[in-house]
Design an enzyme around this catalytic site. Structure first.
Site, PDB file in Angstrom:
ATOM      1  N   GLU A  15      85.042 -87.441  72.665  1.00 49.01           N
ATOM      2  CA  GLU A  15      84.152 -88.477  72.132  1.00 49.01           C
ATOM      3  C   GLU A  15      84.935 -89.572  71.407  1.00 49.01           C
ATOM      4  O   GLU A  15      84.399 -90.655  71.166  1.00 49.01           O
ATOM      5  CB  GLU A  15      83.140 -87.864  71.159  1.00 49.01           C
ATOM      6  CG  GLU A  15      82.138 -86.937  71.823  1.00 49.01           C
ATOM      7  CD  GLU A  15      81.173 -86.346  70.829  1.00 49.01           C
ATOM      8  OE1 GLU A  15      79.953 -86.569  70.993  1.00 49.01           O
ATOM      9  OE2 GLU A  15      81.626 -85.657  69.885  1.00 49.01           O
ATOM     10  N   TYR A  25      64.180-109.829  62.882  1.00 51.94           N
ATOM     11  CA  TYR A  25      64.612-108.622  63.589  1.00 51.94           C
ATOM     12  C   TYR A  25      65.845-108.857  64.441  1.00 51.94           C
ATOM     13  O   TYR A  25      66.605-107.929  64.707  1.00 51.94           O
ATOM     14  CB  TYR A  25      63.482-107.977  64.396  1.00 51.94           C
ATOM     15  CG  TYR A  25      62.658-108.911  65.233  1.00 51.94           C
ATOM     16  CD1 TYR A  25      63.122-109.392  66.440  1.00 51.94           C
ATOM     17  CD2 TYR A  25      61.396-109.299  64.816  1.00 51.94           C
ATOM     18  CE1 TYR A  25      62.355-110.244  67.212  1.00 51.94           C
ATOM     19  CE2 TYR A  25      60.623-110.153  65.577  1.00 51.94           C
ATOM     20  CZ  TYR A  25      61.110-110.628  66.782  1.00 51.94           C
ATOM     21  OH  TYR A  25      60.351-111.471  67.547  1.00 51.94           O
ATOM     22  N   GLU A  65      74.607 -88.861  61.414  1.00 48.92           N
ATOM     23  CA  GLU A  65      74.023 -88.866  60.078  1.00 48.92           C
ATOM     24  C   GLU A  65      74.724 -89.879  59.178  1.00 48.92           C
ATOM     25  O   GLU A  65      74.076 -90.610  58.425  1.00 48.92           O
ATOM     26  CB  GLU A  65      74.100 -87.467  59.446  1.00 48.92           C
ATOM     27  CG  GLU A  65      73.230 -86.430  60.108  1.00 48.92           C
ATOM     28  CD  GLU A  65      73.879 -85.711  61.296  1.00 48.92           C
ATOM     29  OE1 GLU A  65      73.349 -84.668  61.706  1.00 48.92           O
ATOM     30  OE2 GLU A  65      74.906 -86.193  61.813  1.00 48.92           O
ATOM     31  N   LYS A  69      71.666 -90.078  70.608  1.00 51.46           N
ATOM     32  CA  LYS A  69      72.847 -90.024  71.481  1.00 51.46           C
ATOM     33  C   LYS A  69      72.360 -89.477  72.831  1.00 51.46           C
ATOM     34  O   LYS A  69      72.198 -88.268  72.986  1.00 51.46           O
ATOM     35  CB  LYS A  69      73.920 -89.107  70.896  1.00 51.46           C
ATOM     36  CG  LYS A  69      74.654 -89.669  69.711  1.00 51.46           C
ATOM     37  CD  LYS A  69      75.657 -88.675  69.127  1.00 51.46           C
ATOM     38  CE  LYS A  69      76.846 -88.458  70.026  1.00 51.46           C
ATOM     39  NZ  LYS A  69      77.887 -87.594  69.391  1.00 51.46           N
TER      40      LYS A  69
END
Length: 120
Positions: free
Chosen positions: A22, A54, A74, A99
Site C-alpha cells: 500500500e 463545497y 482514521e 477504501k
C-alpha cells in the site's frame, strides 16, 4: 440547526495503508461529507460568500490527501475533520472515508466519524 451541505462520492487518490504494497502507489478513496451549516443567510442573499463553498471543501480534502502519507484512514479522517471545522463555518460534520480496494470481497471498507466544533 438542521441545515446540511453535503458532498457524496468524492474520489481522491492517496498514499495510505499499513502494508508495504500500500506504500508503493496511491489508491482510490471515496469521501462522503455532511456538514451542518446555518444556511439562512445564503438563502436570503443568494450569495456564495454567505455559505460553505463545497468546491473549496473538496479541494481541501484533495490537498490533504495529496500531502498525506497516513497509515490509517482514521488518522486521515480526523485530520480532515479538524481542518474543515477550523477553517469553515461548520458546526458539525460527518465524514465517511471508504477504501474500495482494501478487501477484495467487499465493495469497500473504511470509517465514518462525527465531529463538532469546539465551543469557544
Amino acid at each position: 440547526m438542521d441545515d446540511v451541505i453535503f458532498i457524496d462520492g468524492l474520489q481522491v487518490q492517496a498514499l495510505i495503508g499499513v502494508y508495504d504494497f500500500e506504500r508503493d502507489a496511491t489508491q482510490p478513496l471515496v469521501f462522503d461529507v455532511e456538514m451542518t451549516v446555518d444556511t439562512r443567510s445564503a438563502g436570503s442573499s443568494d450569495a456564495l460568500a454567505d455559505t460553505v463553498d463545497y468546491a473549496v471543501i473538496a479541494q481541501t480534502i484533495e490537498a490533504i490527501c495529496t500531502q498525506s502519507g497516513f497509515a490509517l484512514v482514521e488518522a486521515l479522517a480526523d485530520t480532515i475533520a479538524t481542518q474543515l471545522l477550523r477553517d469553515f463555518p461548520i458546526q458539525q460534520l460527518s465524514l465517511r472515508v471508504t477504501k474500495p480496494q482494501a478487501v477484495p470481497a467487499a465493495r469497500g471498507v473504511g470509517v465514518r466519524i462525527v465531529r463538532r466544533k469546539e465551543s469557544a
